[in-house]
Design an enzyme around this catalytic site. Sequence first.
Site, PDB file in Angstrom:
ATOM      1  CG  ASP A 140      -1.994  -1.066   1.175  1.00  0.00           C
ATOM      2  OD1 ASP A 140      -1.733  -2.157   0.619  1.00  0.00           O
ATOM      3  OD2 ASP A 140      -3.089  -0.833   1.706  1.00  0.00           O
ATOM      4  CE  LYS A 153      -5.417   2.032   2.486  1.00  0.00           C
ATOM      5  NZ  LYS A 153      -4.278   1.346   3.144  1.00  0.00           N
ATOM      6  CE  LYS A 168      -6.844  -1.378   2.555  1.00  0.00           C
ATOM      7  NZ  LYS A 168      -5.479  -1.897   2.854  1.00  0.00           N
TER       8      LYS A 168
END
Length: 318
Positions: free
Chosen positions: A155, A218, A254
């Site tokens: 991430d 995300k 996400k």
Amino acid sequence: MDSHARNPGIALDPAMFEGHAVNRSATERRAATLGTRRSLKKQHQAAWLVNAVRLIDLTTLAGDDTAGRVARLCAKARHPLAPHIVAGLGLGDRRLTTGAVCVYPTMVPHAVRALDGSGIPVASVATGFPAGLMPLHLRLEEIRWAVDQGADEIDIVITREHVLKHDWHALYDEVAAMREACGAAHLKAILATGDLQTLRNVHAASMVAMQAGADFIKTSTGKEGVNATLPVSLVMVRALRDYGAATGHRVGFKPAGGIKSAKDALTWQILMREELGRDWVNPDLFRFGASSMLGDIERQLDHHVTGRYAASSRHALA
């Protein structure tokens, strides 16, 4: 994340986002209806909550994380629901785990050991999380180190300045370099949408990250003043849809930060189901960045099975 081909990215194409208007009022009105359009009750609600468990990146990103805390979190990821709930739902021997466990890079080896043989991916934040204000070569080295330690997913955080200055070439080159550093590990690009000022910037940043090869986009690090919201998520999800229509490549989504309740789990799944279809309520294309949400889901499922609410302490994460 292996049920479909990875997003290989495309050449930077500003025409896909420059001049794209986002009507904030209309976006907010649409987002406000998501929790009211569908009423999920009894076994239908329980089924959607069980599915939400599969979508959780069970996360600990605290300054006092230890090997013991990570091991306990991984044990919860392996067995996210109490045995009496599993039995009461009729799941039997059906395997149910969270989608991944997400930790800091130095915690990756502990998570890898604790999850050995489980098939649960280990995700690591990297690139100077959460601010990302480190020299690029150091951020790339952090990615490579986390992957070498066994991380399956990375991430990353983008440089918000590139978005605020509309320096799309710099943002594209940054994400593309991070994607290359990930190698076989999947890249989730954190846009830190609470810092991007406008929904048009959110849309543009989403498009550039996907063009540069992000496997997921995300919303947030969870450390901004404003984290995942439904209007921002709607803009990002529609960018996913447009990118897929233009390129044929599917990219995951996400939301993270501030998502804490079973009700949140239902609402975000409704968003994905209505905007993108059933494929996007599976862990290869949708994840929640959350920790406390699992406790509330387990509590609601306990009520469904037993008819009474248990104390929250009975559903501790670790």
